[in-house]
Design an enzyme around this catalytic site. Sequence first.
Site, PDB file in Angstrom:
ATOM      1  CG  ASP A  41      42.550  85.244  42.535  1.00  0.00           C
ATOM      2  OD1 ASP A  41      42.852  84.278  43.250  1.00  0.00           O
ATOM      3  OD2 ASP A  41      43.304  86.223  42.339  1.00  0.00           O
TER       4      ASP A  41
ATOM      5  CG  HIS B 278      46.232  86.181  40.622  1.00  0.00           C
ATOM      6  ND1 HIS B 278      46.200  86.289  41.991  1.00  0.00           N
ATOM      7  CD2 HIS B 278      47.404  86.727  40.219  1.00  0.00           C
ATOM      8  CE1 HIS B 278      47.304  86.882  42.412  1.00  0.00           C
ATOM      9  NE2 HIS B 278      48.050  87.164  41.359  1.00  0.00           N
TER      10      HIS B 278
HETATM   11  C1  XUL Z   1      53.939  88.948  44.008  1.00  0.00           C
HETATM   12  C2  XUL Z   1      52.886  89.911  43.845  1.00  0.00           C
HETATM   13  C3  XUL Z   1      51.660  89.399  43.157  1.00  0.00           C
HETATM   14  C4  XUL Z   1      51.151  90.319  42.108  1.00  0.00           C
HETATM   15  C5  XUL Z   1      49.950  89.838  41.357  1.00  0.00           C
HETATM   16  O1  XUL Z   1      54.983  89.374  44.770  1.00  0.00           O
HETATM   17  O2  XUL Z   1      52.984  91.028  44.282  1.00  0.00           O
HETATM   18  O3  XUL Z   1      50.675  89.172  44.114  1.00  0.00           O
HETATM   19  O4  XUL Z   1      50.819  91.529  42.694  1.00  0.00           O
HETATM   20  O5  XUL Z   1      50.201  88.761  40.568  1.00  0.00           O
END
Ligand code: XUL
Length: 346
Positions: free
Chosen positions: A54, A51
């Site tokens: 992150d 992210h």
């Molecule tokens: C949420 C999910 C997230 C995404 C990344 O359910 O899977 O972790 O993969 O934002």
Amino acid sequence: MAKQHQYQFCFGPWNISEGQDPYGPPTRPAQTFDWKLKQLKKSGFDAMMFHDDDAVPDIDGKSDAQVRKEARELKQKLADAGVVAEMVAPRLWFSPKTIDGAYTSNDPKSRQYAIERTLRCIDVANYLGTKLIVLWLAREGTYLREAKDGRRSIEWLVQALDKMLAYDRSIRISIEPKPNEPMDHAYVPTIGHALALAQLTRDPKRVGCLIESAHAILAGLDPADEIDFAMAFGKLWSLHLNDQNGLKFDQDKPFGSNNLRVAFNQVRALERGGYGKRGEYVCFDVHPFRTTKVEHWLAHLVNSRRTFLRLVQKARTFDEKAARQLVADRNHAALDQMVLEHLMGK
Ligand code: XUL
Ligand code: MN
């Protein structure tokens, strides 16, 4: 026999999680990013997914220059470890500004924030050397049907995607659909919705998808069919393999943990479609069981990778000719048993 390609594997720092759930606190102390990176490489993984926060913690409070500095330092750290960044995803669901949604919020200031934050996320992706942006549209949906205009929301999503595509003409966007949680109903619940939305944008070729097994199961679908569907469009650019026991909260169990046959069929679809041959990674969006001890903290990731590779062998040794004959003979009972025998082994 044609040379079979090797898969490349990936996970995110959030997949070495501390065990908190909505009803209780962490069960393991947090680990440093450097430790996680070391474990990733040691466990046979090649890439890390991020992210935006992150990669650059507290990104909203930092200047452009600071974001650039920290992201470049991270890029160097990854390079030193022999790891690449697979994708960057804007974490749009945490901010007090997005409590009513991000791109589809009723508040224009929130929509503006969501777009600005996403453009920054694209900068971070460029600093980290990846062209893949993942959008999990967490709060784009409703708890209350009358609270939002569904059609207007789709127009806002298209406008947001268009701004991203225009901001950087070399990025590709993978939409990660999920039908619910945190929302009651999400606006982009399935791969069909994601790819239809792509067609409304200014550059449909650069908008594809990411399939998460658990999200497909939550939508009542077979993830193998979602994989085949996306691959028929040439648009499966990333993957979050995991498992899910029916219609509950998003469980993110180890791959194959709940239903080995469903996992086998996902691997078979990936093999058939040549997933990974164009540099796509097999990512595991899995979490440790809450009770996991610190010394077993990587097991869900190592086991998911191992199960995947075992199932690749199962897919490659499945007697396709015999299966075709049974299909031609409409002998589905024998086909069913053949799959079970193959999975159970001798
Ligand atoms: C949420 C999910 C997230 C995404 C990344 O359910 O899977 O972790 O993969 O934002
Ligand atoms: Mn995911």
